[in-house]
Design an enzyme around this catalytic site. Structure first.
Site, PDB file in Angstrom:
ATOM      1  N   GLN A   1       8.888 -62.431  -8.115  1.00 23.06           N
ATOM      2  CA  GLN A   1       9.262 -63.417  -9.104  1.00 23.06           C
ATOM      3  C   GLN A   1       7.817 -64.202  -9.438  1.00 23.06           C
ATOM      4  O   GLN A   1       7.492 -64.691 -10.538  1.00 23.06           O
ATOM      5  CB  GLN A   1      10.271 -64.446  -9.046  1.00 23.06           C
TER       6      GLN A   1
ATOM      7  N   CYS B   1      22.215 -59.930 -10.136  1.00 16.28           N
ATOM      8  CA  CYS B   1      23.014 -59.028  -9.292  1.00 16.28           C
ATOM      9  C   CYS B   1      24.270 -59.591  -8.870  1.00 16.28           C
ATOM     10  O   CYS B   1      25.288 -58.472  -8.642  1.00 16.28           O
ATOM     11  CB  CYS B   1      21.973 -58.850  -8.115  1.00 16.28           C
TER      12      CYS B   1
HETATM   13  C1  LIG Z   1      13.735 -58.380  -9.047  1.00 17.93           C
HETATM   14  C2  LIG Z   1      13.754 -58.808  -7.736  1.00 17.93           C
HETATM   15  C3  LIG Z   1      13.905 -58.037  -6.743  1.00 17.93           C
HETATM   16  C4  LIG Z   1      13.995 -56.454  -6.863  1.00 17.93           C
HETATM   17  O1  LIG Z   1      13.040 -55.634  -7.508  1.00 17.93           O
HETATM   18  P1  LIG Z   1      13.262 -54.325  -8.209  1.00 17.93           P
HETATM   19  O2  LIG Z   1      11.796 -53.716  -8.563  1.00 17.93           O
HETATM   20  O3  LIG Z   1      14.266 -54.663  -9.234  1.00 17.93           O
HETATM   21  O4  LIG Z   1      14.005 -53.558  -7.009  1.00 17.93           O
HETATM   22  C5  LIG Z   1      13.460 -58.320  -5.398  1.00 17.93           C
HETATM   23  N1  LIG Z   1      13.149 -59.792  -5.117  1.00 17.93           N
HETATM   24  C6  LIG Z   1      13.212 -60.481  -6.274  1.00 17.93           C
HETATM   25  C7  LIG Z   1      12.818 -62.222  -5.848  1.00 17.93           C
HETATM   26  C8  LIG Z   1      13.386 -60.274  -7.437  1.00 17.93           C
HETATM   27  O5  LIG Z   1      13.453 -60.950  -8.471  1.00 17.93           O
END
Ligand SMILES: *Cc1c(COP(=O)(O)O)cnc(C)c1O
Length: 375
Positions: free
Chosen positions: A178, A315
């Site tokens: 993020q 999620c």
């Molecule tokens: C979206 C997210 C993930 C997962 O990443 P993907 O590329 O969707 O597998 C992991 N950690 C954080 C903090 C996220 O926001």
């Protein structure tokens, strides 16, 4: 009007990124491991993207391992260290507010016999550093705590966390999915950093793990010798080219101002509170709780008006459990259930925020009038 304010879940692929990817589906379709000109073309695309990302993280290109996304990067870092450092100890540390990709990896390791400590956070979502320091023993091999939280946007002081880890000779991984490109983040702040393309206007299904050269990491995928022999499998050349372009063009000039406008407008609705830290916060994140209403109902009503948001984390939005992040910062289940996350992007406009602020008060008022929760 259609307003997309769920950029914490995923972002629109930038048109420049799509354009950068297209040749790798059509004329430049080689396998980067092949030695002929088609292969070399693909390899050049990988080298170029690797260079851009390494530079952004102030790392060496060979320290960047391309993966299928943030989830794989988190799993690779955590399981890779756990399995390759087992002889040194079986204690691993994380926090209570991690992304499911990190918590999922830790829970598998816990079932396999690793000892796990989950560090708590304060009401802003900041990790309790004294707790972290006290938790470390001579059996501790890994600390993994995120840089910026995906639900409430809280930014941790990872420099301090890394200092604590270095003092105790413990490896430190941070989930920077993020924060990457939005906040200062580089190789001086962790031994391993997970990043992902689709949170910064790149394509879905591609990410990377920065691993300091000195760190010995086990593998998850066995096969070919791709990615410095750290991750087998033919690389997603088009996706990786798009990832490089996304990093190159990322900008978030207006986001902070628009976030503040949205926050102050929403907080004018009675009995509405900001979740997470006011100061240490991502520029694209607003997470508020509306008392006496259900987040799910707000989300559906906003959706009818063309506004896309999420309740807590993307999620968990299909589950009835209150968000583990919101309960960790001390919210009661009903407070967590009344929370909504608005996440902005560089494409968010002031007009869109005006529209949201016009629509929200009426929705909340109507829902409260119908609500069995009171008021
Ligand atoms: C979206 C997210 C993930 C997962 O990443 P993907 O590329 O969707 O597998 C992991 N950690 C954080 C903090 C996220 O926001």
């Amino acid at each position: 009007m259609k307003v997309y304010l769920d950029n914490g879940a995923t972002t629109k692929t930038a048109p420049e990124v799509v354009e950068a990817m297209l040749p790798y589906f059509s004329e430049k379709y080689g396998n980067a491991s092949s030695l002929h000109s088609f292969g070399r073309e693909a390899k050049e695309a990988l080298d170029n993207a690797r260079e851009i990302i390494a530079k952004k993280l102030n790392a060496f290109p060979e320290e960047i391992i391309f993966t299928s996304g943030g989830t794989e990067s988190d799993n690779l870092a955590i399981k890779g260290i756990a399995y390759s450092h087992k002889d040194k100890g079986n204690h691993i540390i994380t926090s209570q507010i991690e992304h499911p990709a990190v918590l999922g990896a830790y829970s598998v390791l816990e079932r396999e016999g690793f000892q796990v400590t989950y560090i708590g956070v304060d009401k802003d979502g900041l990790i309790k550093l004294d707790q972290l320091e006290k938790a470390m023993t001579d059996k501790t091999i890994l600390v993994s705590t995120m840089h910026a939280n995906n639900e409430i946007g809280t930014i941790q002081d990872i420099k301090k966390i890394y200092e604590i880890c270095k003092k105790k000779n413990v490896l430190f991984h941070t989930d920077g999915v993020q924060s990457f490109c939005k906040v200062d983040l580089d190789s001086s702040m962790a031994d391993m950093i997970s990043i992902s393309a689709h949170k910064i206007h790149g394509p879905k299904g591609v990410g990377a793990l920065y691993v300091n050269k000195k760190v010995k990491l086990g593998k998850l995928l066995h096969g070919g010798h791709q990615e410095n022999d750290m991750r087998a499998g033919t690389e997603n050349v088009a996706g990786i080219a798009g990832f490089g372009k996304a990093v190159e063009i990322y900008d978030n000039k207006n986001m902070c101002k628009l976030r503040d406008k949205l926050t102050s407008g929403l907080l004018k609705v009675d009995n509405t509170y900001l979740n997470g830290s006011k100061e240490n916060r991502l520029c694209n994140n607003v997470n508020v709780r509306f008392s006496y209403v259900e987040g799910e109902s707000i989300l559906m009503k906003l959706n009818e008006k063309g506004i896309a948001v999420s309740t807590g984390s993307a999620c968990s939005s299909k589950e009835l459990q209150p968000s583990h992040v919101l309960t960790a910062i001390g919210l009661k289940p009903e407070e967590a259930h009344g929370s909504i996350r608005f996440t902005l992007s560089k494409y968010t406009t002031s007009e869109e925020i005006d529209y949201v602020l016009k629509v929200v008060p009426g929705i909340i008022k109507n829902l409260r009038e119908m609500s069995p929760l009171g008021k």
